[in-house]
Motif scaffolding. Structure first.
Motif, PDB file in Angstrom:
ATOM      1  N   ASN A  82       0.847  -1.113  -0.050  1.00 41.73           N
ATOM      2  CA  ASN A  82       0.476  -0.004   0.056  1.00 41.73           C
ATOM      3  C   ASN A  82       0.676   1.055   0.712  1.00 41.73           C
ATOM      4  O   ASN A  82       0.642   2.446  -0.480  1.00 41.73           O
ATOM      5  CB  ASN A  82      -1.373  -0.130   1.280  1.00 41.73           C
ATOM      6  N   GLN A  83       2.225   1.281   0.445  1.00 38.79           N
ATOM      7  CA  GLN A  83       2.764   2.344  -0.236  1.00 38.79           C
ATOM      8  C   GLN A  83       3.323   2.665  -0.589  1.00 38.79           C
ATOM      9  O   GLN A  83       3.304   3.659  -1.167  1.00 38.79           O
ATOM     10  CB  GLN A  83       4.239   2.373   1.693  1.00 38.79           C
ATOM     11  N   VAL A 116       1.819   1.885  -3.456  1.00 35.49           N
ATOM     12  CA  VAL A 116       0.334   2.071  -4.017  1.00 35.49           C
ATOM     13  C   VAL A 116       0.000   3.856  -4.420  1.00 35.49           C
ATOM     14  O   VAL A 116      -0.066   4.781  -5.096  1.00 35.49           O
ATOM     15  CB  VAL A 116      -0.923   1.616  -4.162  1.00 35.49           C
ATOM     16  N   SER A 117       0.220   4.317  -2.676  1.00 33.02           N
ATOM     17  CA  SER A 117       0.141   5.750  -2.470  1.00 33.02           C
ATOM     18  C   SER A 117       1.634   6.768  -3.108  1.00 33.02           C
ATOM     19  O   SER A 117       0.832   7.644  -3.289  1.00 33.02           O
ATOM     20  CB  SER A 117       0.511   5.720  -0.677  1.00 33.02           C
ATOM     21  N   LYS A 139       0.446   5.525  -7.005  1.00 32.16           N
ATOM     22  CA  LYS A 139      -1.428   6.137  -7.547  1.00 32.16           C
ATOM     23  C   LYS A 139      -1.317   5.735  -8.616  1.00 32.16           C
ATOM     24  O   LYS A 139      -1.089   4.047  -8.915  1.00 32.16           O
ATOM     25  CB  LYS A 139      -1.317   7.560  -7.538  1.00 32.16           C
ATOM     26  N   TYR A 156      -7.581   3.771  -9.266  1.00 34.80           N
ATOM     27  CA  TYR A 156      -6.924   5.041  -8.353  1.00 34.80           C
ATOM     28  C   TYR A 156      -8.418   5.188  -7.918  1.00 34.80           C
ATOM     29  O   TYR A 156      -8.450   5.481  -6.584  1.00 34.80           O
ATOM     30  CB  TYR A 156      -5.443   5.243  -8.957  1.00 34.80           C
ATOM     31  N   ASP A 162      -5.970   4.319  -2.109  1.00 31.30           N
ATOM     32  CA  ASP A 162      -4.156   4.355  -2.006  1.00 31.30           C
ATOM     33  C   ASP A 162      -4.467   2.602  -1.306  1.00 31.30           C
ATOM     34  O   ASP A 162      -2.983   1.939  -0.820  1.00 31.30           O
ATOM     35  CB  ASP A 162      -3.682   5.477  -0.339  1.00 31.30           C
TER      36      ASP A 162
END
Length: 301
Positions: free
Chosen positions: A40-41, A43-44, A47, A56, A61
């Motif tokens: 998830n980091q 993804v953050s 994006k 997105y 996130d």
């Protein structure tokens, strides 16, 4: 990067083991190989470049899919997952729809999927109480290549001897219906969720719950196409190029058996059975060289 590998989270349970290959579930996020950064980091940071623009906007996130390998030495509990509406009513973010693809399993491997006869909610509770709920379930003997789609609300259970890949919504919500009167390591019965399950069960009966398809060589074979994921299987004995220029989504490749070199927008990576790769939405082409069987899954918003 044109691809990402993650360190699996391996869980030892009363019935066997499950390996969370790619997970964005809170407190159970898979880290990148050779990196402390979690999914998830990533993804953050990336994006829509990772997930795709529509995905997105839809998921933010939190990565939308959870990928597992499940190795059942004993029968799992009879269980059901709620749909999104019921889950939110119970204070959860979302429900759980999933699918199974059976890998190299024991000759006598089997599983439960769906009701084989009509029962009422009242009969369901009675059958749980008197240990006969399995009599109402459709049981399948399975082999490598068998596929089952399990929409939220369908009663199911993996039985001992099964080894399979599971693709599901990012959710760890399970309502345990029946557990064969087993006790945990401390001598206690595991918690049942009879009432929550009753609110979640789809009591409709189907003639057959197996996904039927004709195995093909050296081309894509669609298995499941639902609002939460689309999944195809590839069984390759020759080189192939896969065009993703029109796909607005990440892609996950789940290695089933064999080994190949993948060229992902010009970047080479070795890929084999038992591994998973996350490919960003920006990738346009993946070429293969080798003999390999894998699942391809993505999300179309």
């Amino acid at each position: 990067m044109n691809f990402y590998k993650f360190t699996p989270l391996v869980k030892t349970l009363i019935w066997g083991t499950e390996s969370w290959q790619i997970s964005g579930v809170e407190n159970n996020e898979t880290p990148l190989v050779n990196d402390r950064k979690t999914l998830n980091q990533l993804v953050s940071e990336q994006k829509d470049l990772l997930l795709g623009e529509a995905n997105y906007q839809r998921f933010g996130d939190e990565f939308p899919l959870l990928i597992k390998f499940i190795d059942a030495h004993r029968d799992l509990s009879i269980q059901v997952h709620p749909n999104d509406e019921v889950a939110k009513r119970h204070g959860k973010l979302r429900g759980k729809t999933e699918m199974w693809y059976v890998m190299d399993s024991a000759p006598d491997a089997s599983l439960y999927n769906g009701l084989k006869k009509q029962i009422s909610p009242e009969q369901y509770k009675e059958m749980v109480a008197n240990d006969t709920i399995c009599d109402a379930l459709a049981k399948y003997h399975v082999k490598e290549g068998d596929c089952f789609y399990i929409p939220a609300g369908r009663i199911h259970a993996i039985c001992g001897g099964c080894y399979l890949a599971e693709i599901q919504q990012t959710s760890d919500i399970t309502y345990r219906i029946y557990d064969y009167k087993r006790k945990d390591k401390d001598g206690n019965y595991r918690q049942l969720h009879t009432q929550e399950a009753a609110e979640s069960i789809d009591f409709k009966v189907q003639d057959d719950y197996r996904t039927h398809y004709t195995p093909l060589k050296n081309e894509s074979q669609l298995l499941v196409d639902c609002p939460y994921f689309s999944t195809a299987v590839y069984d390759l004995t020759e080189s192939m190029s896969i065009d993703y220029t029109e796909l607005d989504s990440f892609v996950i490749l789940i290695g089933l058996k064999g080994e190949a070199t993948l060229t992902i927008d010009g970047e080479d990576v070795n890929f084999k059975g038992g591994e998973c790769l996350l490919i960003p939405a920006t990738v346009q082409e993946v070429s293969t060289c080798g003999t390999i069987k894998f699942l391809e899954t993505y999300v179309l918003s």
